[in-house]
Design a protein around this motif. Structure first.
Motif, PDB file in Angstrom:
ATOM      1  N   GLN A 185      13.511  12.319   6.009  1.00 40.40           N
ATOM      2  CA  GLN A 185      12.238  12.322   6.737  1.00 40.40           C
ATOM      3  C   GLN A 185      11.262  11.307   6.156  1.00 40.40           C
ATOM      4  O   GLN A 185      10.476  10.700   6.892  1.00 40.40           O
ATOM      5  N   ILE A 186      11.298  11.107   4.846  1.00 39.03           N
ATOM      6  CA  ILE A 186      10.450  10.067   4.243  1.00 39.03           C
ATOM      7  C   ILE A 186      10.794   8.712   4.835  1.00 39.03           C
ATOM      8  O   ILE A 186       9.913   7.932   5.228  1.00 39.03           O
ATOM      9  N   LEU A 187      12.080   8.412   4.928  1.00 38.32           N
ATOM     10  CA  LEU A 187      12.517   7.124   5.468  1.00 38.32           C
ATOM     11  C   LEU A 187      12.103   6.973   6.924  1.00 38.32           C
ATOM     12  O   LEU A 187      11.696   5.890   7.364  1.00 38.32           O
ATOM     13  N   SER A 193      13.552   5.018  13.334  1.00 41.21           N
ATOM     14  CA  SER A 193      13.704   6.040  14.373  1.00 41.21           C
ATOM     15  C   SER A 193      14.539   7.212  13.871  1.00 41.21           C
ATOM     16  O   SER A 193      14.327   8.362  14.261  1.00 41.21           O
ATOM     17  N   HIS A 194      15.512   6.940  13.020  1.00 39.51           N
ATOM     18  CA  HIS A 194      16.303   7.979  12.370  1.00 39.51           C
ATOM     19  C   HIS A 194      16.975   7.377  11.150  1.00 39.51           C
ATOM     20  O   HIS A 194      17.179   6.158  11.067  1.00 39.51           O
ATOM     21  N   VAL A 195      17.301   8.210  10.206  1.00 36.92           N
ATOM     22  CA  VAL A 195      18.013   7.728   9.025  1.00 36.92           C
ATOM     23  C   VAL A 195      19.368   7.193   9.471  1.00 36.92           C
ATOM     24  O   VAL A 195      20.050   7.801  10.291  1.00 36.92           O
ATOM     25  N   GLY A 196      19.726   6.042   8.954  1.00 35.81           N
ATOM     26  CA  GLY A 196      20.964   5.394   9.363  1.00 35.81           C
ATOM     27  C   GLY A 196      20.741   4.164  10.213  1.00 35.81           C
ATOM     28  O   GLY A 196      21.620   3.313  10.337  1.00 35.81           O
ATOM     29  N   THR A 197      19.544   4.044  10.795  1.00 40.95           N
ATOM     30  CA  THR A 197      19.240   2.863  11.603  1.00 40.95           C
ATOM     31  C   THR A 197      19.109   1.637  10.690  1.00 40.95           C
ATOM     32  O   THR A 197      18.848   1.779   9.497  1.00 40.95           O
ATOM     33  N   PRO A 198      19.332   0.424  11.217  1.00 42.01           N
ATOM     34  CA  PRO A 198      19.144  -0.762  10.376  1.00 42.01           C
ATOM     35  C   PRO A 198      17.764  -0.765   9.714  1.00 42.01           C
ATOM     36  O   PRO A 198      16.755  -0.500  10.355  1.00 42.01           O
ATOM     37  N   GLY A 199      17.743  -1.042   8.438  1.00 39.07           N
ATOM     38  CA  GLY A 199      16.526  -0.960   7.637  1.00 39.07           C
ATOM     39  C   GLY A 199      16.513   0.234   6.703  1.00 39.07           C
ATOM     40  O   GLY A 199      15.684   0.310   5.784  1.00 39.07           O
ATOM     41  N   THR A 200      17.475   1.171   6.893  1.00 38.44           N
ATOM     42  CA  THR A 200      17.501   2.388   6.081  1.00 38.44           C
ATOM     43  C   THR A 200      17.704   2.083   4.598  1.00 38.44           C
ATOM     44  O   THR A 200      17.028   2.663   3.737  1.00 38.44           O
ATOM     45  N   THR A 201      18.616   1.178   4.281  1.00 35.54           N
ATOM     46  CA  THR A 201      18.890   0.878   2.877  1.00 35.54           C
ATOM     47  C   THR A 201      17.683   0.232   2.210  1.00 35.54           C
ATOM     48  O   THR A 201      17.349   0.550   1.065  1.00 35.54           O
ATOM     49  N   ALA A 202      16.998  -0.655   2.941  1.00 38.83           N
ATOM     50  CA  ALA A 202      15.800  -1.292   2.383  1.00 38.83           C
ATOM     51  C   ALA A 202      14.700  -0.267   2.142  1.00 38.83           C
ATOM     52  O   ALA A 202      14.012  -0.292   1.111  1.00 38.83           O
ATOM     53  N   ALA A 203      14.529   0.655   3.094  1.00 34.81           N
ATOM     54  CA  ALA A 203      13.504   1.693   2.945  1.00 34.81           C
ATOM     55  C   ALA A 203      13.816   2.590   1.750  1.00 34.81           C
ATOM     56  O   ALA A 203      12.915   2.977   0.989  1.00 34.81           O
ATOM     57  N   ALA A 257      15.542   1.743  -0.912  1.00 32.68           N
ATOM     58  CA  ALA A 257      15.311   0.959  -2.129  1.00 32.68           C
ATOM     59  C   ALA A 257      13.839   0.960  -2.499  1.00 32.68           C
ATOM     60  O   ALA A 257      13.475   1.114  -3.673  1.00 32.68           O
ATOM     61  N   LEU A 258      12.981   0.790  -1.523  1.00 30.53           N
ATOM     62  CA  LEU A 258      11.528   0.834  -1.752  1.00 30.53           C
ATOM     63  C   LEU A 258      11.124   2.181  -2.337  1.00 30.53           C
ATOM     64  O   LEU A 258      10.399   2.257  -3.334  1.00 30.53           O
ATOM     65  N   LEU A 259      11.609   3.267  -1.712  1.00 30.47           N
ATOM     66  CA  LEU A 259      11.254   4.614  -2.149  1.00 30.47           C
ATOM     67  C   LEU A 259      11.715   4.869  -3.576  1.00 30.47           C
ATOM     68  O   LEU A 259      10.947   5.356  -4.414  1.00 30.47           O
ATOM     69  N   ASN A 260      12.959   4.530  -3.860  1.00 32.09           N
ATOM     70  CA  ASN A 260      13.520   4.803  -5.180  1.00 32.09           C
ATOM     71  C   ASN A 260      12.747   4.083  -6.281  1.00 32.09           C
ATOM     72  O   ASN A 260      12.420   4.654  -7.321  1.00 32.09           O
ATOM     73  N   GLN A 295       0.825  -1.209   0.000  1.00 32.34           N
ATOM     74  CA  GLN A 295       0.000   0.000   0.000  1.00 32.34           C
ATOM     75  C   GLN A 295       0.859   1.260   0.000  1.00 32.34           C
ATOM     76  O   GLN A 295       0.534   2.252  -0.661  1.00 32.34           O
ATOM     77  N   VAL A 296       1.961   1.223   0.739  1.00 23.37           N
ATOM     78  CA  VAL A 296       2.882   2.363   0.750  1.00 23.37           C
ATOM     79  C   VAL A 296       3.440   2.605  -0.645  1.00 23.37           C
ATOM     80  O   VAL A 296       3.491   3.745  -1.130  1.00 23.37           O
ATOM     81  N   CYS A 297       3.859   1.531  -1.311  1.00 23.91           N
ATOM     82  CA  CYS A 297       4.395   1.675  -2.666  1.00 23.91           C
ATOM     83  C   CYS A 297       3.374   2.283  -3.611  1.00 23.91           C
ATOM     84  O   CYS A 297       3.708   3.122  -4.466  1.00 23.91           O
ATOM     85  N   GLU A 298       2.123   1.868  -3.467  1.00 25.44           N
ATOM     86  CA  GLU A 298       1.075   2.410  -4.322  1.00 25.44           C
ATOM     87  C   GLU A 298       0.879   3.901  -4.060  1.00 25.44           C
ATOM     88  O   GLU A 298       0.703   4.692  -5.000  1.00 25.44           O
ATOM     89  N   LYS A 299       0.921   4.310  -2.798  1.00 24.94           N
ATOM     90  CA  LYS A 299       0.814   5.729  -2.444  1.00 24.94           C
ATOM     91  C   LYS A 299       1.941   6.536  -3.095  1.00 24.94           C
ATOM     92  O   LYS A 299       1.719   7.616  -3.653  1.00 24.94           O
ATOM     93  N   ILE A 300       3.158   6.015  -2.988  1.00 24.59           N
ATOM     94  CA  ILE A 300       4.304   6.723  -3.546  1.00 24.59           C
ATOM     95  C   ILE A 300       4.187   6.811  -5.067  1.00 24.59           C
ATOM     96  O   ILE A 300       4.448   7.861  -5.671  1.00 24.59           O
ATOM     97  N   LYS A 301       3.767   5.733  -5.722  1.00 21.79           N
ATOM     98  CA  LYS A 301       3.625   5.739  -7.178  1.00 21.79           C
ATOM     99  C   LYS A 301       2.595   6.777  -7.622  1.00 21.79           C
ATOM    100  O   LYS A 301       2.827   7.515  -8.583  1.00 21.79           O
TER     101      LYS A 301
END
Length: 447
Positions: free
Chosen positions: A283-285, A291-301, A303-306, A233-239
């Motif tokens: 801020q999107i991530l 919790s903040h950019v740089g936390t584990p999961g940042t690269t995956a988030a 990738a999803l956004l891009n 659903q998030v991906c659809e919103k971004i698209k």
């Protein structure tokens, strides 16, 4: 667009920092080559001022007529190293100064193309241009420089990497602000409208209009309105959001091209942040749940956004090009600045993030004592990511003389503030000094 979509776009402009980040006119200078650098420079000034005479006036008129903010008006030109090959002693800074005068004459913000493409090797002209970059950037106000040192098809020119590490040091030693106008690429694209890395490739036409859209705040608001949404659903919103943003870029570009009487080329679908509140990719991530950019999961988030931005935007434009993705420049993103100041993100994490986003280690301030070999190592690492993954990567780092970790440098405006980030204190000089070419990866051979 339907009436409700137009209304939503107007709200995005007024409330969420949506804008056209740049209209960039690409101009070929190949017909300006005279065999003598100074004569070539005169022809360059004449062609730029003729072709771009009405660029700013047209952009301002569109902005006023339709209420769509157009932040920057820019020009990209043929890589300058190609313009003086027949001159035995090319005076490249003379060309840089002609470009700067032309930029001021037509009142554009920046002009890119003081560039060389040396991924497979360097000509004498390429070497002369690269060595002249510190002088050229110090003598001009609006000229931007770039060097492409690697490509998936040709590998990585380590001799150029070594040289550019020293060039970055020399540029910053004169004035660290000048280092913001220098980018070192792998897999540079020929139609990029964003500075500082824009140049107009030799396969492009004589002149054309490109637009670069932006809207981190719009995407962040869309995600914030769906706090319990699944990833699908998030991906659809971004698209859906990216479609609206990119449609606006297509519209503005086509109107500008028609009024200027030149072809419309591409829309760059990038999310480019600014230090302004709620205009942050980081801020999107964080809105996605970090919790903040740089936390584990940042690269995956990221990738999803891009990916979602590209999927939504590509349906909205006739021709997509440039870099098209999310930028992560540290000094130009308010939430990225905060994370860097708090020690929550490192250069190593930023390097990992660049494997899935646009460009690379961007607008990062480092201690002035950082060696040229270390900067070359950073360039090599980033270029390797681009070459192996067949994507564009780049380095724009700023070694700040006299400053160290814990301090910062203020650039102001869109360029923001850069905390001085820690650099690994290992010594790569023996590796860098080997010289030669790192061969292309095996998957580059697709004939």
């Amino acid at each position: 667009m339907e009436t409700n979509q137009i209304k939503e776009t107007i709200e995005m402009i007024s409330e969420e920092n949506l804008d056209i980040r740049t209209i960039t006119m690409g101009i070929s200078l190949l017909d300006c080559i005279a065999g003598d650098t100074r004569e070539t420079a005169k022809r360059i000034y004449g062609k730029i001022t003729k072709k771009a005479a009405d660029l700013v006036a047209v952009a301002d008129a569109i902005e006023n007529e339709f209420g769509i903010p157009i932040v920057n008006k820019r020009i990209s030109v043929t890589p300058v190293a190609l313009l003086a090959g027949s001159d035995p002693q090319p005076a490249f800074p003379v060309i840089a100064q002609a470009m700067d005068r032309a930029a001021k004459a037509v009142n554009i913000d920046l002009i890119g193309g003081y560039s060389a493409t040396v991924q497979a090797g360097c000509t004498p002209a390429d070497l002369a241009l690269m060595k002249s970059i510190p002088e050229a950037l110090a003598a001009t106000d609006r000229v931007c420089a770039s060097v492409n040192v690697g490509a998936t098809r040709s590998g990585l020119n380590m001799d150029a990497v070594k040289l550019m590490g020293q060039v970055v040091k020399d540029v910053a030693a004169i004035d660290p602000v000048n280092a913001m106008k220098l980018v070192i690429f792998a897999n540079a694209v020929e139609d990029n409208p964003f500075m500082a890395g824009a140049f107009w490739g030799v396969s492009e036409g004589d002149v054309a209009i490109n637009t670069g859209v932006s809207g981190p705040g719009v995407v962040q608001r869309a995600i914030a309105d769906a706090p319990n949404a699944s990833f699908e659903q998030v991906c659809e919103k971004i698209k859906q959001t990216a479609f609206k943003v990119s449609r606006m870029g297509q519209f503005v570009g086509k109107v500008a091209a028609e009024r200027l009487g030149v072809p419309f080329n591409i829309v760059d679908l990038s999310l480019a942040p600014t230090p302004a509140r709620n205009d942050s990719v980081a801020q999107i991530l964080e809105t996605l749940g970090l919790s903040h950019v740089g936390t584990p999961g940042t690269t995956a988030a990221l990738a999803l956004l891009n990916d979602a931005v590209k999927k939504g935007g590509i349906m909205a434009a006739e021709k997509v090009g440039g870099l098209s993705g999310a930028f992560i420049p540290v000094s130009e993103d308010a939430n990225m600045i905060a994370a860097a100041e708090a020690g929550q993100i490192s250069i190593e994490k930023l390097e990992a993030m660049t494997a899935v986003c646009s460009v690379g280690l961007d607008m990062i301030a480092i201690p002035g004592k950082t060696t040229a070999a270390t900067i070359s190592g950073m360039i090599a690492d980033e270029a390797a990511i681009g070459i192996v993954n067949n994507k564009t990567t780049a380095v724009r780092v700023i070694p700040v003389p006299g400053k160290d970790v814990g301090e910062s440098i203020e650039f102001g405006g869109l360029f923001g503030r850069a905390p001085i980030m820690a650099v690994n204190d290992g010594d790569p000089s023996v590796f860098i000094n080997r010289g030669g070419q790192i061969p292309a990866p095996i998957h580059s051979f697709k004939n």
